[in-house]
Design a protein around this motif. Structure first.
Motif, mmCIF file in Angstrom:
data_model
loop_
_atom_site.group_PDB
_atom_site.id
_atom_site.type_symbol
_atom_site.label_atom_id
_atom_site.label_comp_id
_atom_site.label_asym_id
_atom_site.label_seq_id
_atom_site.Cartn_x
_atom_site.Cartn_y
_atom_site.Cartn_z
ATOM 1 N N UNK A 5 4.681 7.264 0.672
ATOM 2 C CA UNK A 5 3.648 7.293 1.718
ATOM 3 C C UNK A 5 3.947 6.262 2.793
ATOM 4 N N UNK A 6 4.304 5.053 2.374
ATOM 5 C CA UNK A 6 4.628 3.991 3.330
ATOM 6 C C UNK A 6 5.895 4.310 4.116
ATOM 7 N N UNK A 7 6.940 4.731 3.409
ATOM 8 C CA UNK A 7 8.208 5.038 4.079
ATOM 9 C C UNK A 7 8.035 6.165 5.090
ATOM 10 N N UNK A 8 7.284 7.194 4.710
ATOM 11 C CA UNK A 8 7.057 8.317 5.627
ATOM 12 C C UNK A 8 6.314 7.881 6.885
ATOM 13 N N UNK A 9 5.532 6.815 6.785
ATOM 14 C CA UNK A 9 4.798 6.289 7.942
ATOM 15 C C UNK A 9 5.628 5.272 8.719
ATOM 16 N N UNK A 26 6.705 2.381 7.531
ATOM 17 C CA UNK A 26 6.343 1.020 7.130
ATOM 18 C C UNK A 26 7.404 0.445 6.197
ATOM 19 N N UNK A 27 7.519 -0.860 6.229
ATOM 20 C CA UNK A 27 8.377 -1.544 5.269
ATOM 21 C C UNK A 27 7.784 -1.360 3.884
ATOM 22 N N UNK A 28 8.635 -1.082 2.922
ATOM 23 C CA UNK A 28 8.197 -0.926 1.539
ATOM 24 C C UNK A 28 8.583 -2.197 0.799
ATOM 25 N N UNK A 29 7.579 -2.954 0.435
ATOM 26 C CA UNK A 29 7.783 -4.235 -0.233
ATOM 27 C C UNK A 29 6.826 -4.346 -1.410
ATOM 28 N N UNK A 30 7.222 -5.117 -2.401
ATOM 29 C CA UNK A 30 6.344 -5.343 -3.548
ATOM 30 C C UNK A 30 5.358 -6.477 -3.292
ATOM 31 N N UNK A 31 5.487 -7.136 -2.178
ATOM 32 C CA UNK A 31 4.616 -8.261 -1.850
ATOM 33 C C UNK A 31 3.492 -7.816 -0.914
ATOM 34 N N UNK A 32 2.292 -8.346 -1.104
ATOM 35 C CA UNK A 32 1.202 -7.987 -0.192
ATOM 36 C C UNK A 32 1.470 -8.533 1.210
ATOM 37 N N UNK A 33 0.923 -7.863 2.184
ATOM 38 C CA UNK A 33 1.090 -8.249 3.590
ATOM 39 C C UNK A 33 -0.208 -8.828 4.131
ATOM 40 N N UNK A 34 -0.064 -9.731 5.096
ATOM 41 C CA UNK A 34 -1.242 -10.240 5.802
ATOM 42 C C UNK A 34 -1.879 -9.078 6.556
ATOM 43 N N UNK A 35 -3.188 -9.065 6.576
ATOM 44 C CA UNK A 35 -3.912 -7.997 7.258
ATOM 45 C C UNK A 35 -4.086 -8.349 8.731
ATOM 46 N N UNK A 36 -3.861 -7.358 9.569
ATOM 47 C CA UNK A 36 -4.025 -7.507 11.012
ATOM 48 C C UNK A 36 -4.314 -6.125 11.581
ATOM 49 N N UNK A 37 -4.659 -6.068 12.854
ATOM 50 C CA UNK A 37 -4.879 -4.771 13.493
ATOM 51 C C UNK A 37 -3.623 -3.910 13.401
ATOM 52 N N UNK A 38 -2.454 -4.534 13.562
ATOM 53 C CA UNK A 38 -1.190 -3.806 13.489
ATOM 54 C C UNK A 38 -0.962 -3.254 12.081
ATOM 55 N N UNK A 39 -1.296 -4.053 11.085
ATOM 56 C CA UNK A 39 -1.173 -3.619 9.688
ATOM 57 C C UNK A 39 -1.977 -2.344 9.470
ATOM 58 N N UNK A 40 -3.247 -2.387 9.845
ATOM 59 C CA UNK A 40 -4.120 -1.231 9.621
ATOM 60 C C UNK A 40 -3.683 -0.014 10.442
ATOM 61 N N UNK A 41 -3.190 -0.240 11.654
ATOM 62 C CA UNK A 41 -2.784 0.873 12.513
ATOM 63 C C UNK A 41 -1.524 1.567 11.999
ATOM 64 N N UNK A 42 -0.616 0.820 11.397
ATOM 65 C CA UNK A 42 0.672 1.376 10.985
ATOM 66 C C UNK A 42 0.633 2.067 9.629
ATOM 67 N N UNK A 43 -0.200 1.615 8.754
ATOM 68 C CA UNK A 43 -0.178 2.085 7.374
ATOM 69 C C UNK A 43 -1.014 3.359 7.177
ATOM 70 N N UNK A 44 -0.622 4.189 6.223
ATOM 71 C CA UNK A 44 -1.371 5.412 5.936
ATOM 72 C C UNK A 44 -2.577 5.171 5.031
ATOM 73 N N UNK A 45 -2.783 3.955 4.604
ATOM 74 C CA UNK A 45 -3.780 3.655 3.567
ATOM 75 C C UNK A 45 -5.189 4.127 3.919
ATOM 76 N N UNK A 46 -5.640 3.879 5.121
ATOM 77 C CA UNK A 46 -7.008 4.272 5.496
ATOM 78 C C UNK A 46 -7.181 5.784 5.405
ATOM 79 N N UNK A 47 -6.167 6.544 5.814
ATOM 80 C CA UNK A 47 -6.245 8.006 5.705
ATOM 81 C C UNK A 47 -6.265 8.441 4.235
ATOM 82 N N UNK A 48 -5.468 7.772 3.411
ATOM 83 C CA UNK A 48 -5.446 8.093 1.978
ATOM 84 C C UNK A 48 -6.796 7.776 1.346
#
Length: 144
Positions: A101-105, A107-129
């Motif tokens: 899901x991340x790669x298709x969007x 996004x970098x695929x990492x095992x570490x959590x990322x800091x949340x920002x407007x860019x984070x939310x805009x780039x990731x598919x998570x909200x749609x999922x």
């Protein structure tokens, strides 16, 4: 509070979905957050099955997981429901795997959590999922 509102507050995908609905089953918010915490990021950031979808599985367990361990019919029906939820999610997104899901969007695929920002939310598919999982909850769990 909606699942996406919780996600935007910084809770992981699984916590957001589970916390949004767990009170309907009498589960306290602190307990709900703790139970779902390890599922975020596709199981602790391992990027396996989407955390929002696995949280939906936990909610299904709260509704129908109390079957007798020797009741093969009930166990089979429960597993069939979980498989149906996964199939509907996969039909919508092409996969239920967090890494894909991340790669298709893009996004970098990492095992570490990322800091949340407007860019984070805009780039990731998570909200749609998360939004789709909430619809699956309404379709399959809320009316049962």
């Amino acid at each position: 509070m909606t699942s996406n509102e919780l996600f935007e507050q910084g809770w992981n995908c699984a916590q957001s979905v589970f916390l949004s609905h767990a009170g309907k089953f009498g589960l306290a918010p602190d307990m709900a957050r703790c139970l779902a915490a390890p599922l975020g990021g596709g199981l602790g950031g391992l990027r396996r099955t989407c955390g929002a979808l696995t949280a939906l599985g936990l909610l299904a367990g709260l509704r129908w997981g109390g079957y007798d361990p020797n009741d093969l019919e009930a166990k089979t029906a429960f597993y069939a429901l979980i498989q149906k939820l996964d199939a509907e999610f996969t039909a919508e997104f092409g996969t239920s795997q967090c890494a894909k899901l991340l790669a298709d969007a893009g996004c970098e695929v990492s095992t570490m959590p990322s800091a949340r920002s407007d860019e984070y939310y805009a780039a990731r598919p998570c909200a749609r999922c998360i939004e789709f999982v909430d619809r699956l909850y309404e379709r399959h769990l809320a009316r049962a």
